[in-house]
Design a protein around this motif. Sequence first.
Motif, PDB file in Angstrom:
ATOM      1  N   GLU A   1       0.812  -1.211   0.000  1.00  0.00           N
ATOM      2  CA  GLU A   1       0.000   0.000   0.000  1.00  0.00           C
ATOM      3  C   GLU A   1       0.852   1.270   0.000  1.00  0.00           C
ATOM      4  N   GLU A   2       1.997   1.218   0.689  1.00  0.00           N
ATOM      5  CA  GLU A   2       2.889   2.380   0.726  1.00  0.00           C
ATOM      6  C   GLU A   2       3.381   2.724  -0.685  1.00  0.00           C
ATOM      7  N   LYS A   3       3.820   1.678  -1.399  1.00  0.00           N
ATOM      8  CA  LYS A   3       4.364   1.908  -2.740  1.00  0.00           C
ATOM      9  C   LYS A   3       3.275   2.358  -3.700  1.00  0.00           C
ATOM     10  N   LYS A   4       2.083   1.767  -3.542  1.00  0.00           N
ATOM     11  CA  LYS A   4       0.975   2.180  -4.401  1.00  0.00           C
ATOM     12  C   LYS A   4       0.636   3.644  -4.154  1.00  0.00           C
ATOM     13  N   LYS A   5       0.655   4.019  -2.896  1.00  0.00           N
ATOM     14  CA  LYS A   5       0.328   5.398  -2.565  1.00  0.00           C
ATOM     15  C   LYS A   5       1.362   6.349  -3.162  1.00  0.00           C
ATOM     16  N   SER A   6       2.625   5.983  -3.050  1.00  0.00           N
ATOM     17  CA  SER A   6       3.638   6.896  -3.567  1.00  0.00           C
ATOM     18  C   SER A   6       3.576   6.941  -5.104  1.00  0.00           C
ATOM     19  N   TYR A   7       3.186   5.831  -5.715  1.00  0.00           N
ATOM     20  CA  TYR A   7       2.977   5.878  -7.173  1.00  0.00           C
ATOM     21  C   TYR A   7       1.849   6.844  -7.521  1.00  0.00           C
ATOM     22  N   ARG A   8       0.744   6.740  -6.782  1.00  0.00           N
ATOM     23  CA  ARG A   8      -0.408   7.614  -7.050  1.00  0.00           C
ATOM     24  C   ARG A   8      -0.024   9.078  -6.884  1.00  0.00           C
ATOM     25  N   ASP A   9       0.716   9.363  -5.799  1.00  0.00           N
ATOM     26  CA  ASP A   9       1.127  10.753  -5.554  1.00  0.00           C
ATOM     27  C   ASP A   9       1.957  11.283  -6.714  1.00  0.00           C
ATOM     28  N   LYS A  10       2.894  10.452  -7.159  1.00  0.00           N
ATOM     29  CA  LYS A  10       3.780  10.865  -8.232  1.00  0.00           C
ATOM     30  C   LYS A  10       2.990  11.029  -9.537  1.00  0.00           C
ATOM     31  N   PHE A  11       2.115  10.085  -9.783  1.00  0.00           N
ATOM     32  CA  PHE A  11       1.310  10.104 -11.003  1.00  0.00           C
ATOM     33  C   PHE A  11       0.492  11.395 -11.100  1.00  0.00           C
ATOM     34  N   LEU A  12      -0.042  11.843  -9.972  1.00  0.00           N
ATOM     35  CA  LEU A  12      -0.919  13.011  -9.991  1.00  0.00           C
ATOM     36  C   LEU A  12      -0.179  14.330  -9.822  1.00  0.00           C
ATOM     37  N   SER A  13       1.103  14.251  -9.456  1.00  0.00           N
ATOM     38  CA  SER A  13       1.792  15.475  -9.040  1.00  0.00           C
ATOM     39  C   SER A  13       1.859  16.534 -10.134  1.00  0.00           C
ATOM     40  N   ASP A  14       1.950  16.123 -11.405  1.00  0.00           N
ATOM     41  CA  ASP A  14       2.124  17.135 -12.463  1.00  0.00           C
ATOM     42  C   ASP A  14       0.826  17.422 -13.226  1.00  0.00           C
ATOM     43  N   LYS A  15      -0.301  16.932 -12.719  1.00  0.00           N
ATOM     44  CA  LYS A  15      -1.561  17.143 -13.444  1.00  0.00           C
ATOM     45  C   LYS A  15      -2.186  18.490 -13.062  1.00  0.00           C
ATOM     46  N   ASP A  16      -2.684  19.199 -14.072  1.00  0.00           N
ATOM     47  CA  ASP A  16      -3.329  20.478 -13.770  1.00  0.00           C
ATOM     48  C   ASP A  16      -4.801  20.247 -13.411  1.00  0.00           C
ATOM     49  N   PHE A  17      -5.455  21.331 -13.037  1.00  0.00           N
ATOM     50  CA  PHE A  17      -6.819  21.202 -12.534  1.00  0.00           C
ATOM     51  C   PHE A  17      -7.767  20.574 -13.555  1.00  0.00           C
ATOM     52  N   GLU A  18      -7.654  21.021 -14.824  1.00  0.00           N
ATOM     53  CA  GLU A  18      -8.568  20.516 -15.852  1.00  0.00           C
ATOM     54  C   GLU A  18      -8.410  19.006 -16.028  1.00  0.00           C
ATOM     55  N   THR A  19      -7.146  18.566 -16.060  1.00  0.00           N
ATOM     56  CA  THR A  19      -6.882  17.129 -16.209  1.00  0.00           C
ATOM     57  C   THR A  19      -7.443  16.356 -15.017  1.00  0.00           C
ATOM     58  N   LEU A  20      -7.237  16.909 -13.812  1.00  0.00           N
ATOM     59  CA  LEU A  20      -7.729  16.227 -12.620  1.00  0.00           C
ATOM     60  C   LEU A  20      -9.250  16.101 -12.650  1.00  0.00           C
ATOM     61  N   ALA A  21      -9.907  17.182 -13.100  1.00  0.00           N
ATOM     62  CA  ALA A  21     -11.368  17.153 -13.154  1.00  0.00           C
ATOM     63  C   ALA A  21     -11.844  16.099 -14.156  1.00  0.00           C
ATOM     64  N   ASP A  22     -11.166  16.026 -15.315  1.00  0.00           N
ATOM     65  CA  ASP A  22     -11.513  14.982 -16.300  1.00  0.00           C
ATOM     66  C   ASP A  22     -11.287  13.592 -15.711  1.00  0.00           C
ATOM     67  N   MET A  23     -10.203  13.461 -14.960  1.00  0.00           N
ATOM     68  CA  MET A  23      -9.881  12.148 -14.409  1.00  0.00           C
ATOM     69  C   MET A  23     -10.866  11.712 -13.334  1.00  0.00           C
ATOM     70  N   VAL A  24     -11.331  12.654 -12.544  1.00  0.00           N
ATOM     71  CA  VAL A  24     -12.268  12.265 -11.488  1.00  0.00           C
ATOM     72  C   VAL A  24     -13.582  11.808 -12.119  1.00  0.00           C
ATOM     73  N   LEU A  25     -13.973  12.458 -13.210  1.00  0.00           N
ATOM     74  CA  LEU A  25     -15.185  12.027 -13.924  1.00  0.00           C
ATOM     75  C   LEU A  25     -14.985  10.641 -14.535  1.00  0.00           C
TER      76      LEU A  25
END
Lengths: 313, 163
Positions: free
Chosen positions: B74-98
Amino acid sequence: MEDGAKKELPYDIMENILSRLPVKTLFRFKSVCKSWYATISDDQIFAGVHLRQSRNMSSGKRDVFFWLEKQGPDFWPIVSHQHQFLPKKIESQLDPTVLCYSDGLALRRYHGVDAGIYVLCNLSTGYRVKFACPCPIHHHPHQTVYGIIYDPLINDYKVIVIDNNMRYAVYQCRTETWSALQETNFSWGPLITGKGVSLNGDLYFILKTLEEEEEESRGRIKIVGFDPSRESFVRLPELNYTTKPDFFMFLTCLEGCMYVCINHSCLVIKVVGGKHEEKSWREFEGFPPLSTRRNVDTINWYYPGGDETELDA
Amino acid sequence: MAAETGTPTTLTLKSNDDELFSVAESAAILSVTIRNMVEDGCAGGVIPLDNVDGKTLASVITYMNGISAIPADEEKKKSYRDKFLSDKDFETLADMVLAANYLNMSCLMDAVSAKIAQVMEKKSVGWVRRKFGIENDYTPEEEAAVKEEHKWTFEGVETDDDN
């Protein structure tokens, strides 16, 4: 002005996102529009969601801090940045002391004859639950100790009350039930004090032992853990400290670390690992971060007429 | 290593702008929506995902491949998720949550929601209205009253000229 594409999100997604925001941001976003105001103010629904999620990110990192402020002849509890968290009418019936705090929940109690009636208040929404303790437990302001802790096994918050006879009872907030009064079985003749501090899923109390074999006749300071699921106490590794313990001591949790403060000099800290036996202490010099907040957390020691000057030491 | 016992099953996903993507079934079934289709035997040909555009779907597939390559830690998965999302802008994040909502991927949904909350934390009320397309339905008097009620919360808010 370039505005970027706007993103309209469905209500349930938006609510999920909002429920992860800290209290200060939520209050600010009440002015976005009327439906946000209603959502953020909705006690029953939103408070539950918010609490559940604030738990994941709190662990002392996003704590709210309290202090008492003298207003005329009375002292009023103030939550960080001057925000008062209950209407004055209710405040006037409650003891100003915050008995304990965890994950955005503060435990208070009524004045005088109703002193056995508690109020658990959600600071983000003002939502509150009122409950009485049926146990023959003492409610002495200086000698009864409280803690709030989340139990993941039953998805509920528990309030633990320890009296000066070292007996304790546990209240489950969602099911509104009390455990029987139990003995703590502390064999070291402790004097427990302050309030429970929750960190990483466990609750901690500070206590002073009165062991006769101690060279230091004033006793030694120990920390005990409380496992919320098993509802049992766990003794932690001994503290190493050089300051002579006097009566004044407290435990606080800031930014994910636990701080043990004795006579205003901060000592030994940090809980490591997930299991009690793996936990160790780290020496720390100086004050916890944001030393004004340290005072804030201790101010519940000081009652109207108490010696406040000591706080500035 | 063991001899090959057969190639891993690959699924073809189609975005709403008709881009096609190949993804290992083992990664794609992180989406409960896709898993259900596979279990119901509806995944034989191309799986159309009518609510996800190609750009977002490419991102989601990158996430699916990345996270499913990490063993149960779970630790490694979490750090992957953090890294994966770190460079995404708001518009991309909103598309991804949908997209995560539509695909029923709770781990991505949680991570992206938390990230959006983090982005919003110090933003102004005006920023929120613009970005989420929310109409201010307060009268000026009402708005002033609500703001006055929680005056202290307007300290330390970021200025609006960023994204």
